[in-house]
Enzyme design. Sequence first.
Site, PDB file in Angstrom:
ATOM      1  CG  HIS A 135     -20.942   3.623 -26.079  1.00  0.00           C
ATOM      2  ND1 HIS A 135     -19.634   3.989 -25.840  1.00  0.00           N
ATOM      3  CD2 HIS A 135     -21.722   4.627 -25.569  1.00  0.00           C
ATOM      4  CE1 HIS A 135     -19.622   5.167 -25.225  1.00  0.00           C
ATOM      5  NE2 HIS A 135     -20.866   5.576 -25.048  1.00  0.00           N
ATOM      6  CB  SER A 194     -20.694   6.235 -21.623  1.00  0.00           C
ATOM      7  OG  SER A 194     -21.812   6.838 -22.252  1.00  0.00           O
ATOM      8  CB  SER A 227     -16.016  10.873 -17.829  1.00  0.00           C
ATOM      9  OG  SER A 227     -16.165  10.116 -19.012  1.00  0.00           O
ATOM     10  CG  ASP A 240     -13.141   8.596 -18.914  1.00  0.00           C
ATOM     11  OD1 ASP A 240     -12.260   9.476 -18.803  1.00  0.00           O
ATOM     12  OD2 ASP A 240     -14.059   8.654 -19.744  1.00  0.00           O
TER      13      ASP A 240
END
Length: 286
Positions: free
Chosen positions: A159, A161, A169, A201
């Site tokens: 993941h 981010s 984002s 996003d």
Amino acid sequence: MRISLACLAALCALPAGVMAQDASVHDKPAVRGSIIANLLQDHDNPFLLYPYESNYLLYTWTSDLNKEAIRSYDWAENARKDEVKFQLSLAFPLWRGILGDNSLLGASYTQKSWWQLSNSKESAPFRETNYEPQLFLGFATDYQFAGWTLRDIEMGYNHDSNGRSDPTSRSWNRLYARLMAQNGNWLVEVKPWYVVGSTDDNPDITKYMGYYRLKVGYQLGEAILSAQGQYNWNTGYGGAELGVSYPITKHVRAYTQIYSGYGESLIDYNFNQTRVGVGLMLNDLF
């Protein structure tokens, strides 16, 4: 080299509960350059942490700053091209021997930040931080072919981010594999991935980031030369990072890094720039 908590604190402020005072970091691999062989080493300290990617701190300058992507920040127009860039990357073995003596279930956490330290007018904000936890199954091997030895086989979930809300984002989730092989002073690693879940996003992120990362390292005396990058052969977009490190003390290396192309950070995944940085590194490929 052993990464002290003081060095880690200088790289990144983490909750005290996460980095307990009696935690230590082990980074003397059983097999040079092998992340999995390093994680398979057993120690009595339950708080032992291991390096995953490189850990470094750099003062950098970029050819162009992506102000358009951060225009919602009230300080965007005053953002500076010089930044402090640092990466913190640690791993922990959750279950050694899960599928045999040379296997493990592990987790890693990599954080990379771009800090406007010299921008005192705007209270030195962090322009971008990328948070990258992984859960993986790893195998240490010694398969040989044409002079090369396959050292690491790793498969997992990633993941990545920047922890922001709209409109800045950026995130994606991937299933990946990582293969690392060595031949003398050479190291080659390939990490292909498959995107899963939503990319609302940044729906075109693979256009610029592709579907794999290739990393090459070479040890020349005490210096370590490295190159890594990602490329999409269908679109012609990608980015590359070159690095040179050299020991200045037992535990610290001088480090120079150049990044050119797209995707240096998530906020810049579709932005082309060249960044040059000099600073210190705690661990390199070998």
